[in-house]
Write a protein that holds these residues in place. Structure first.
Motif, PDB file in Angstrom:
ATOM      1  N   LEU A   6     -27.541  48.783  33.872  1.00  0.00           N
ATOM      2  CA  LEU A   6     -26.185  49.311  33.968  1.00  0.00           C
ATOM      3  C   LEU A   6     -26.034  50.406  32.922  1.00  0.00           C
ATOM      4  CD1 LEU A   6     -22.870  47.500  34.503  1.00  0.00           C
ATOM      5  CD2 LEU A   6     -23.098  48.953  32.462  1.00  0.00           C
ATOM      6  N   ILE A   7     -25.463  51.533  33.323  1.00  0.00           N
ATOM      7  CA  ILE A   7     -25.253  52.650  32.404  1.00  0.00           C
ATOM      8  C   ILE A   7     -23.796  52.648  31.976  1.00  0.00           C
ATOM      9  CG2 ILE A   7     -25.293  55.152  32.097  1.00  0.00           C
ATOM     10  CD1 ILE A   7     -27.481  53.595  34.741  1.00  0.00           C
ATOM     11  N   LEU A  24     -38.845  55.266  36.944  1.00  0.00           N
ATOM     12  CA  LEU A  24     -39.531  54.036  36.529  1.00  0.00           C
ATOM     13  C   LEU A  24     -39.329  52.901  37.535  1.00  0.00           C
ATOM     14  CD1 LEU A  24     -38.711  54.054  32.691  1.00  0.00           C
ATOM     15  CD2 LEU A  24     -40.919  54.527  33.762  1.00  0.00           C
ATOM     16  N   GLY A  25     -38.670  53.207  38.660  1.00  0.00           N
ATOM     17  CA  GLY A  25     -38.465  52.204  39.697  1.00  0.00           C
ATOM     18  C   GLY A  25     -37.418  51.169  39.356  1.00  0.00           C
ATOM     19  N   ILE A  26     -36.453  51.540  38.515  1.00  0.00           N
ATOM     20  CA  ILE A  26     -35.414  50.609  38.085  1.00  0.00           C
ATOM     21  C   ILE A  26     -34.136  50.861  38.882  1.00  0.00           C
ATOM     22  CG2 ILE A  26     -34.008  49.830  36.131  1.00  0.00           C
ATOM     23  CD1 ILE A  26     -36.241  50.904  34.281  1.00  0.00           C
ATOM     24  N   HIS A  27     -33.549  49.807  39.423  1.00  0.00           N
ATOM     25  CA  HIS A  27     -32.271  49.859  40.135  1.00  0.00           C
ATOM     26  C   HIS A  27     -31.168  50.174  39.117  1.00  0.00           C
ATOM     27  CE1 HIS A  27     -30.274  48.783  43.954  1.00  0.00           C
ATOM     28  NE2 HIS A  27     -29.258  48.386  43.201  1.00  0.00           N
ATOM     29  N   THR A  28     -30.161  50.983  39.497  1.00  0.00           N
ATOM     30  CA  THR A  28     -29.126  51.391  38.545  1.00  0.00           C
ATOM     31  C   THR A  28     -27.717  50.998  38.999  1.00  0.00           C
ATOM     32  OG1 THR A  28     -28.984  53.584  39.581  1.00  0.00           O
ATOM     33  CG2 THR A  28     -30.443  53.342  37.671  1.00  0.00           C
ATOM     34  N   VAL A  29     -26.885  50.740  37.988  1.00  0.00           N
ATOM     35  CA  VAL A  29     -25.469  50.440  38.214  1.00  0.00           C
ATOM     36  C   VAL A  29     -24.643  51.400  37.370  1.00  0.00           C
ATOM     37  CG1 VAL A  29     -23.628  48.730  38.046  1.00  0.00           C
ATOM     38  CG2 VAL A  29     -25.982  47.997  38.568  1.00  0.00           C
ATOM     39  N   GLN A  43     -21.669  58.399  42.193  1.00  0.00           N
ATOM     40  CA  GLN A  43     -22.152  58.617  43.545  1.00  0.00           C
ATOM     41  C   GLN A  43     -23.658  58.422  43.699  1.00  0.00           C
ATOM     42  OE1 GLN A  43     -20.497  62.112  45.643  1.00  0.00           O
ATOM     43  NE2 GLN A  43     -19.122  62.400  43.906  1.00  0.00           N
ATOM     44  N   ILE A  44     -24.417  58.742  42.655  1.00  0.00           N
ATOM     45  CA  ILE A  44     -25.878  58.712  42.819  1.00  0.00           C
ATOM     46  C   ILE A  44     -26.512  57.396  42.373  1.00  0.00           C
ATOM     47  CG2 ILE A  44     -25.990  61.220  42.569  1.00  0.00           C
ATOM     48  CD1 ILE A  44     -27.250  60.766  39.793  1.00  0.00           C
ATOM     49  N   ALA A  45     -25.778  56.554  41.644  1.00  0.00           N
ATOM     50  CA  ALA A  45     -26.341  55.266  41.240  1.00  0.00           C
ATOM     51  C   ALA A  45     -26.477  54.359  42.464  1.00  0.00           C
ATOM     52  CB  ALA A  45     -25.442  54.605  40.189  1.00  0.00           C
ATOM     53  N   ASP A  46     -27.331  53.364  42.353  1.00  0.00           N
ATOM     54  CA  ASP A  46     -27.515  52.424  43.467  1.00  0.00           C
ATOM     55  C   ASP A  46     -26.260  51.599  43.714  1.00  0.00           C
ATOM     56  OD1 ASP A  46     -30.383  52.930  44.031  1.00  0.00           O
ATOM     57  OD2 ASP A  46     -30.612  52.235  41.965  1.00  0.00           O
ATOM     58  N   GLU A  47     -25.544  51.279  42.653  1.00  0.00           N
ATOM     59  CA  GLU A  47     -24.287  50.546  42.741  1.00  0.00           C
ATOM     60  C   GLU A  47     -23.297  51.178  41.769  1.00  0.00           C
ATOM     61  OE1 GLU A  47     -24.680  46.126  42.682  1.00  0.00           O
ATOM     62  OE2 GLU A  47     -26.805  46.563  42.349  1.00  0.00           O
ATOM     63  N   ALA A  48     -22.016  51.023  42.039  1.00  0.00           N
ATOM     64  CA  ALA A  48     -20.987  51.554  41.148  1.00  0.00           C
ATOM     65  C   ALA A  48     -19.813  50.590  41.084  1.00  0.00           C
ATOM     66  CB  ALA A  48     -20.527  52.929  41.612  1.00  0.00           C
ATOM     67  N   VAL A  49     -19.292  50.395  39.887  1.00  0.00           N
ATOM     68  CA  VAL A  49     -18.202  49.444  39.670  1.00  0.00           C
ATOM     69  C   VAL A  49     -17.084  50.130  38.898  1.00  0.00           C
ATOM     70  CG1 VAL A  49     -17.533  47.248  38.630  1.00  0.00           C
ATOM     71  CG2 VAL A  49     -19.836  47.525  39.588  1.00  0.00           C
ATOM     72  N   CYS A  50     -15.859  50.047  39.401  1.00  0.00           N
ATOM     73  CA  CYS A  50     -14.701  50.583  38.689  1.00  0.00           C
ATOM     74  C   CYS A  50     -14.330  49.604  37.578  1.00  0.00           C
ATOM     75  CB  CYS A  50     -13.523  50.782  39.636  1.00  0.00           C
ATOM     76  SG  CYS A  50     -12.076  51.519  38.823  1.00  0.00           S
ATOM     77  N   ILE A  72     -21.670  40.636  37.327  1.00  0.00           N
ATOM     78  CA  ILE A  72     -21.464  40.531  38.780  1.00  0.00           C
ATOM     79  C   ILE A  72     -22.512  41.297  39.582  1.00  0.00           C
ATOM     80  CG2 ILE A  72     -18.981  40.152  38.525  1.00  0.00           C
ATOM     81  CD1 ILE A  72     -18.517  43.018  39.423  1.00  0.00           C
ATOM     82  N   THR A  73     -23.135  42.285  38.940  1.00  0.00           N
ATOM     83  CA  THR A  73     -24.181  43.053  39.641  1.00  0.00           C
ATOM     84  C   THR A  73     -25.578  42.532  39.339  1.00  0.00           C
ATOM     85  OG1 THR A  73     -24.279  44.674  37.835  1.00  0.00           O
ATOM     86  CG2 THR A  73     -22.799  45.170  39.693  1.00  0.00           C
ATOM     87  N   GLY A  74     -25.684  41.638  38.379  1.00  0.00           N
ATOM     88  CA  GLY A  74     -26.992  41.081  38.033  1.00  0.00           C
ATOM     89  C   GLY A  74     -27.864  42.007  37.216  1.00  0.00           C
ATOM     90  N   ALA A  75     -27.253  42.974  36.531  1.00  0.00           N
ATOM     91  CA  ALA A  75     -28.036  43.879  35.683  1.00  0.00           C
ATOM     92  C   ALA A  75     -28.590  43.111  34.489  1.00  0.00           C
ATOM     93  CB  ALA A  75     -27.179  45.046  35.221  1.00  0.00           C
ATOM     94  N   ASP A  76     -29.839  43.394  34.140  1.00  0.00           N
ATOM     95  CA  ASP A  76     -30.440  42.680  33.014  1.00  0.00           C
ATOM     96  C   ASP A  76     -30.487  43.499  31.736  1.00  0.00           C
ATOM     97  OD1 ASP A  76     -32.227  44.308  34.329  1.00  0.00           O
ATOM     98  OD2 ASP A  76     -33.928  42.947  34.201  1.00  0.00           O
TER      99      ASP A  76
END
Length: 453
Positions: A6-7, A24-29, A43-50, A72-76
């Motif tokens: 998560l950024i 690096l093949g890492i999923h992003t939030v 817009q470009i992240a795999d998921e986005a949360v307000c 809630i997104t399971g970011a580690d």
């Protein structure tokens, strides 16, 4: 390696981190405020949360909302970027408590280095030269005032018999001079038996980039010259520092001191040691930034090292794969910060809709930005809309590239500082590398433009 990061940031640095994660093949939030619903990072992240309304305190500084978004997104892991929560030890500690990796140093390191007095005392004990500070008074300093005004603030008050950071003060105004001279003279007399004081022309602001892993390995990646500042805000940076000022011996000494500083703090991840350096090549610790810097791309340009990827690798527990002998500075890089502001109106922020946009390109040209045509720049955050970075085989080529790149940069719909930057890099003082921290505070490079109004 992390599965999902998560950024906890916005704008160009959030976009920069997302792209590094992708490689690096890492999923992003991404997290975003209501004002940033249409922002590029969201817009470009795999998921986005307000995470809340526009004010930073309700969104990008809302620890509870960010931690909740992570859960809630399971970011580690969380990458804080720069600004906002990046140097907040409580946030880093909260991440650890929740089992989330904070991509940065330990909370204890952030806490210690965030306390300027404690940081300086720690550096002093480690043998790193520091600038000490205290109060005092003196009766007759008319000549000192005259000289300091002639030189232009800030000036360095320094004991002529000094060393190791003793008897040194940086003075920013007439109001400070008397007290700081008294303190420096008293310290010099106590340490050296000689209270003779010299006033030097303003120092340079030179910072050393370091990388440190979890196993005690620390390397430095050369320096960045960040002396071109307006009201203590960086405007333009270059790497390495102009050859008229820097040499290999001084670079090595500063690099060694920076690594010592990092080791004594048990530091890990990317960090920057900031020094003040006088014209004689004597340097003094000012502070340590415990995060990625805005100006990190110029170090990447001259070293070939992706600093954000290194942050991710180090935080995931990997050892540094780069050795000190691998670091070779190649060519010269310059970064201009492009802001939505009006230089003719005291750099007043200029939010609004970008009607048309042309971003320069070509060999050795990089633009880190999160804006696009039609994007509405919100009034709630920092006015920086992007960074223009050039890399050339030498400083002269880099300046030439920056000149035509700025000339091609078009942002229609809001006022920007592009023309200001163009005038700045054409100044003889910059072309000669003969500038310091106080240059923009005493030089009105827009005087001709003002006279036309």
């Amino acid at each position: 390696m992390f599965k999902k990061v998560l950024i906890a940031n916005r704008g160009e640095i959030a976009v920069r981190i997302i792209r590094a994660c992708r490689e690096l093949g890492i999923h992003t939030v991404a997290v975003y405020s209501t004002a940033d619903r249409n922002a590029l990072h969201a817009q470009i992240a795999d998921e986005a949360v307000c995470i809340g309304p526009a004010p930073s305190k309700d969104s990008y500084l809302n620890v509870r909302a960010i931690i909740s978004a992570c859960e809630i997104t399971g970011a580690d892991a969380i990458h804080p970027g720069f600004g906002f929560l990046s140097e907040n030890p409580s946030f880093a500690r909260m991440c650890e408590k929740c089992g989330i990796t904070f991509i940065g140093p330990r909370a204890e390191s952030i806490e210690m280095l965030g306390d300027k007095a404690q940081a300086k005392e720690t550096m002093k004990e480690a043998g790193v030269p520091v600038i000490m500070g205290s109060d005092g008074a003196i009766s007759n300093i008319h000549a000192a005032h005259t000289l300091a005004r002639d030189l232009g603030y800030p000036v360095m008050v320094k004991a002529s018999a000094g060393g190791g950071g003793r008897g040194i003060r940086i003075v920013h105004s007439d109001d400070e001079l008397e007290a700081q001279m008294t303190a420096a003279k008293q310290e010099a007399l106590a340490c050296f038996g000689n209270d003779e004081i010299l006033i030097h022309r303003r120092p340079k602001h030179i910072e050393i980039q370091i990388l440190a892993d979890n196993y005690g390995d620390v390397i430095y990646l050369g320096e960045r010259d960040c002396s071109m500042q307006r009201r203590n805000q960086k405007v333009l940076e270059e790497a390495p520092s102009p050859a008229s000022f820097m040499n290999e011996e001084l670079r090595a000494k500063m690099g060694k001191a920076a690594c010592t500083a990092a080791k004594v703090c048990g530091y890990r991840n990317a960090g920057t040691i900031e020094f003040l350096v006088d014209k004689n090549g004597e340097f003094y610790f000012m502070e340590m930034n415990t995060r990625i810097q805005v100006e990190h791309p110029i170090t990447e340009a001259v070293t070939g090292v992706d600093l954000v990827k290194q942050q991710l690798l180090i935080a995931s527990g990997q050892r540094l794969s780069i050795k000190q002998e691998d670091i070779k500075l190649t060519g010269h890089a310059i970064e201009c910060r492009i802001n939505a502001e009006n230089p003719l109106l005291d750099f007043r922020p200029s939010p609004g809709r970008i009607k048309s946009l042309f971003i320069p390109g070509g060999p050795g040209i990089r633009v880190d930005t999160a804006v696009y045509q039609g994007y509405e720049i919100p009034p709630y955050y920092d006015s920086m809309i992007g960074k223009l970075i050039v890399h050339g085989k030498n400083r002269e080529e880099a300046i030439a590239k920056m000149t035509w790149a700025l000339s091609e940069f078009i942002v229609d719909g809001v006022a920007t500082n592009v023309d200001f930057q163009l005038k700045l890099i054409r100044r003889p003082e910059f072309l000669e590398g003969n500038y310091d921290n106080g240059f923009l505070n005493r030089t009105d490079i827009l005087a001709d433009e003002r006279s036309k109004e």
